[in-house]
Design a protein around this motif. Structure first.
Motif, PDB file in Angstrom:
ATOM      1  N   VAL A   1       0.831  -1.206   0.000  1.00 44.25           N
ATOM      2  CA  VAL A   1       0.000   0.000   0.000  1.00 44.25           C
ATOM      3  C   VAL A   1       0.865   1.256   0.000  1.00 44.25           C
ATOM      4  O   VAL A   1       0.617   2.210  -0.760  1.00 44.25           O
ATOM      5  CB  VAL A   1      -0.953   0.004   1.216  1.00 44.25           C
ATOM      6  CG1 VAL A   1      -1.567   1.391   1.416  1.00 44.25           C
ATOM      7  CG2 VAL A   1      -2.055  -1.021   1.030  1.00 44.25           C
ATOM      8  N   PHE A   2       1.922   1.247   0.809  1.00 50.24           N
ATOM      9  CA  PHE A   2       2.773   2.432   0.881  1.00 50.24           C
ATOM     10  C   PHE A   2       3.680   2.555  -0.344  1.00 50.24           C
ATOM     11  O   PHE A   2       4.106   3.663  -0.686  1.00 50.24           O
ATOM     12  CB  PHE A   2       3.592   2.421   2.177  1.00 50.24           C
ATOM     13  CG  PHE A   2       2.830   2.939   3.355  1.00 50.24           C
ATOM     14  CD1 PHE A   2       2.755   4.295   3.603  1.00 50.24           C
ATOM     15  CD2 PHE A   2       2.148   2.075   4.198  1.00 50.24           C
ATOM     16  CE1 PHE A   2       2.036   4.789   4.688  1.00 50.24           C
ATOM     17  CE2 PHE A   2       1.422   2.550   5.277  1.00 50.24           C
ATOM     18  CZ  PHE A   2       1.362   3.916   5.530  1.00 50.24           C
ATOM     19  N   MET A   3       3.964   1.447  -1.019  1.00 51.11           N
ATOM     20  CA  MET A   3       4.673   1.543  -2.300  1.00 51.11           C
ATOM     21  C   MET A   3       3.787   2.196  -3.355  1.00 51.11           C
ATOM     22  O   MET A   3       4.234   3.054  -4.124  1.00 51.11           O
ATOM     23  CB  MET A   3       5.114   0.150  -2.761  1.00 51.11           C
ATOM     24  CG  MET A   3       6.433  -0.308  -2.180  1.00 51.11           C
ATOM     25  SD  MET A   3       7.081  -1.777  -2.995  1.00 51.11           S
ATOM     26  CE  MET A   3       6.059  -3.042  -2.265  1.00 51.11           C
ATOM     27  N   ILE A   4       2.519   1.794  -3.371  1.00 59.00           N
ATOM     28  CA  ILE A   4       1.555   2.412  -4.298  1.00 59.00           C
ATOM     29  C   ILE A   4       1.381   3.889  -3.964  1.00 59.00           C
ATOM     30  O   ILE A   4       1.301   4.741  -4.857  1.00 59.00           O
ATOM     31  CB  ILE A   4       0.211   1.670  -4.230  1.00 59.00           C
ATOM     32  CG1 ILE A   4       0.374   0.229  -4.724  1.00 59.00           C
ATOM     33  CG2 ILE A   4      -0.848   2.391  -5.047  1.00 59.00           C
ATOM     34  CD1 ILE A   4      -0.845  -0.642  -4.512  1.00 59.00           C
ATOM     35  N   LEU A   5       1.346   4.197  -2.659  1.00 57.95           N
ATOM     36  CA  LEU A   5       1.210   5.586  -2.230  1.00 57.95           C
ATOM     37  C   LEU A   5       2.412   6.414  -2.671  1.00 57.95           C
ATOM     38  O   LEU A   5       2.255   7.568  -3.098  1.00 57.95           O
ATOM     39  CB  LEU A   5       1.057   5.641  -0.711  1.00 57.95           C
ATOM     40  CG  LEU A   5       0.892   7.035  -0.089  1.00 57.95           C
ATOM     41  CD1 LEU A   5      -0.382   7.697  -0.595  1.00 57.95           C
ATOM     42  CD2 LEU A   5       0.872   6.942   1.434  1.00 57.95           C
ATOM     43  N   ALA A   6       3.601   5.842  -2.581  1.00 58.14           N
ATOM     44  CA  ALA A   6       4.809   6.546  -3.008  1.00 58.14           C
ATOM     45  C   ALA A   6       4.765   6.834  -4.508  1.00 58.14           C
ATOM     46  O   ALA A   6       5.137   7.928  -4.957  1.00 58.14           O
ATOM     47  CB  ALA A   6       6.047   5.731  -2.659  1.00 58.14           C
TER      48      ALA A   6
END
Length: 253
Positions: free
Chosen positions: A36-41
């Motif tokens: 999720v945080f990779m997608i957010l980045a």
């Protein structure tokens, strides 16, 4: 009545949590906080770039100036290490630098997740770059690429030893590239968590200790600023080493 103060482990922030369980043919494809945080980045970096586009105004906005400064840093890095031949790889180097920078900076937000604090992510990224760099080297030089492991003028007697040493030193680049980013981000975030827990414990204890909690709190603020600088620096170092490794295979010595 005794008073208990519960302090969570400083390593708890690195725990990977499954958000959406997905399993296809026995393969675990679950959506985790890491993904999720990779997608957010990716989303935030793309959104930041969209803010910096020129929109008919002659005077650049602050977003445009920051983006141009970041562009210049990456372009200079590529120019100094690869020269003109590196222009072909600029889109990849720029995207890598930007993605790592946002991953590191997002991890500085309280209660977020630091993707680059996991060795599985940094090692997978480093291994992918390593494989890609070798493919580029083989496409560019063909069989001559393997001369990278045998310097000129080496006596025939020690050729097997030299090839073994060169091959090991070349392969270890994957580990040094991944461990450097992983270790710096993990150690920095762990230290911040420990000091924050220490300050909270002193404040919760009350009395004289509650007054002196300002000391670790001030140290925490200073270290947070330092960790922000390290987050940007480690993204730069990872990208810089990628440029150096790419130059090694393009310009055989």
């Amino acid at each position: 009545m005794s008073k208990y103060i519960f302090i969570s482990s400083p390593l708890e922030q690195f725990e990977i949590v499954t958000i959406l369980p997905i399993s296809i043919a026995g393969v675990n494809l679950s959506l985790t906080n890491s993904s999720v945080f990779m997608i957010l980045a990716l989303f935030l970096s793309s959104f930041w770039l969209s803010l910096s586009f020129y929109k008919g105004n002659l005077i650049p906005t602050s977003w445009q100036l920051v983006k141009e400064y970041f562009y210049e840093i990456t372009a200079n890095m590529l120019q100094e290490n690869l020269g003109v031949k590196g222009e072909l790889y600029f889109p990849f180097i720029f995207s890598l630098h930007l993605f790592l920078l946002f991953c590191n900076l997002i991890g500085m937000v309280p209660y977020s997740f630091t993707v680059t604090s996991h060795i599985i992510f940094t090692f997978s990224l480093a291994l992918s770059i390593f494989i890609g760099v070798n493919i580029i080297g083989l496409q560019t030089h063909g069989i001559k690429f393997f001369s990278l492991f045998l310097p000129r003028g080496v006596p025939l007697v020690i050729v097997p030893l030299i090839i073994t040493i060169e091959l090991l030193s070349y392969t270890v680049k994957v580990f040094t590239l991944s461990i450097r980013l992983f270790a710096n981000m993990t150690s920095g975030h762990t230290l911040l968590k420990i000091i924050a827990g220490f300050a909270w414990t002193m404040l919760s204890a009350g009395g004289l200790l509650a007054i002196f909690h300002l000391i670790p709190l001030g140290l925490l603020v200073a270290l947070t600023g330092l960790e922000l600088a390290i987050a940007a620096l480690q993204a730069y170092v990872f990208t810089l080493l990628t440029c150096i490794y790419l130059n090694d295979v393009l310009d055989l010595h």
